[in-house]
Write a protein that holds these residues in place. Structure first.
Motif, mmCIF file in Angstrom:
data_model
loop_
_atom_site.group_PDB
_atom_site.id
_atom_site.type_symbol
_atom_site.label_atom_id
_atom_site.label_comp_id
_atom_site.label_asym_id
_atom_site.label_seq_id
_atom_site.Cartn_x
_atom_site.Cartn_y
_atom_site.Cartn_z
ATOM 1 N N UNK A 6 0.815 -1.222 0.000
ATOM 2 C CA UNK A 6 0.000 0.000 0.000
ATOM 3 C C UNK A 6 0.847 1.270 0.000
ATOM 4 N N UNK A 7 1.843 1.302 -0.879
ATOM 5 C CA UNK A 7 2.766 2.439 -0.929
ATOM 6 C C UNK A 7 2.178 3.578 -1.759
ATOM 7 N N UNK A 8 2.163 4.761 -1.166
ATOM 8 C CA UNK A 8 1.726 5.970 -1.856
ATOM 9 C C UNK A 8 2.819 7.028 -1.733
ATOM 10 N N UNK A 9 3.119 7.674 -2.844
ATOM 11 C CA UNK A 9 4.111 8.747 -2.876
ATOM 12 C C UNK A 9 3.498 9.947 -3.591
ATOM 13 N N UNK A 14 -0.249 15.553 -6.589
ATOM 14 C CA UNK A 14 -0.191 14.430 -7.518
ATOM 15 C C UNK A 14 0.358 13.184 -6.823
ATOM 16 N N UNK A 15 -0.304 12.054 -7.060
ATOM 17 C CA UNK A 15 0.168 10.781 -6.524
ATOM 18 C C UNK A 15 1.007 10.069 -7.585
ATOM 19 N N UNK A 16 2.337 10.098 -7.392
ATOM 20 C CA UNK A 16 3.223 9.384 -8.313
ATOM 21 C C UNK A 16 3.102 7.883 -8.120
ATOM 22 N N UNK A 17 2.791 7.464 -6.896
ATOM 23 C CA UNK A 17 2.483 6.070 -6.577
ATOM 24 C C UNK A 17 1.191 6.078 -5.783
ATOM 25 N N UNK A 56 2.260 3.512 3.550
ATOM 26 C CA UNK A 56 2.604 2.140 3.224
ATOM 27 C C UNK A 56 3.939 1.698 3.790
ATOM 28 N N UNK A 57 4.391 0.552 3.320
ATOM 29 C CA UNK A 57 5.623 -0.050 3.833
ATOM 30 C C UNK A 57 6.322 -0.831 2.736
ATOM 31 N N UNK A 58 7.644 -0.823 2.781
ATOM 32 C CA UNK A 58 8.469 -1.652 1.901
ATOM 33 C C UNK A 58 9.408 -2.467 2.779
#
Length: 234
Positions: A6-9, A14-17, A56-58
């Motif tokens: 659930x990664x959001x950047x 603007x959401x690039x991810x 989110x998390x990686x």
């Protein structure tokens, strides 16, 4: 193993991810494809701890890239789309610099440097300064530096760009060998026929969202990967 949850950047509004989730497991060659600006490089840099992300998390082999970045990076190698190396260094100096950071002992680094320099047909250029190299030669040096510390996880952004046909062939064979050894390979590419023949899994990203992800056969069905990609781009 790379686990993206659930990664959001965001860049401003603007959401690039946008809520990106998938896993890249041991022994997989995983292709990450999408048009320019779709979010490929943004996610790759987030995986490597170069870019932060908002939600989110990686996880890298169970460790968070946010809370344990050094431990995560020790298990990975990164080859960017544009190999921006230290131009004033000789090639061998740069490779040894990377080996020093990963604490590679002299015997192992000498063996690996010789092996990959021979494979990429660049042994005779190792004492030349990097500023004298073409893009393709810089790409080879970046690959040798990445491979020399024997990473468990290879993360690459357009690794075949600038390489000559033999180097592309050798790199594909090496990726297959690494996967057989249980290593994880995750890379972006615009060369869809290579991805289709080489990779076991694939994710397609568009506008920061994952449109399809799964095994190559699941994603493409009875179509070509190129046809599936073009249909999603409409």
């Amino acid at each position: 193993m790379i686990k993206i949850s659930k990664v959001t950047k965001k860049y401003g509004t603007k959401k690039a991810l946008n809520n990106v989730s998938f896993e890249v497991n041991e022994g997989e060659i995983f292709a990450f494809i999408g048009h320019n600006g779709a979010g490929k490089t943004t996610l790759i840099k987030a995986i490597m701890g170069i870019h932060d992300f908002d939600e989110g998390e990686i996880l890298i082999n169970g460790k968070s890239i946010k809370s344990r970045p050094v431990a995560c990076k020790k298990e990975m190698a990164y080859v960017p789309d544009n190999p921006e190396l230290y131009e004033n260094m000789r090639a061998i100096q740069f490779i040894n610099f990377v080996c020093d950071m990963y604490e590679v002992d002299e015997r192992r680094r000498e063996r690996n440097i010789n092996k990959y320099a021979k494979m990429f047909e660049i042994s005779q250029n190792l004492n030349d300064t990097i500023e004298s190299f073409s893009h393709g030669m810089k790409q080879k040096i970046a690959l040798i530096a990445a491979l020399s510390h024997e990473p468990k996880i290879m993360v690459m952004d357009e690794p075949f760009v600038g390489l000559d046909p033999k180097a592309v062939f050798d790199m594909k064979e090496l990726m297959r060998e690494m996967a057989k050894e249980g290593k994880t390979i995750f890379f972006s590419t615009h060369i869809l026929d290579v991805a289709e023949k080489l990779c076991t899994k694939v994710a397609i990203i568009k506008g920061g969202k994952i449109m399809k992800v799964g095994s190559m056969s699941e994603v493409k069905g009875d179509k070509s990967l190129e046809n599936v990609f073009l249909e999603l781009e409409k």
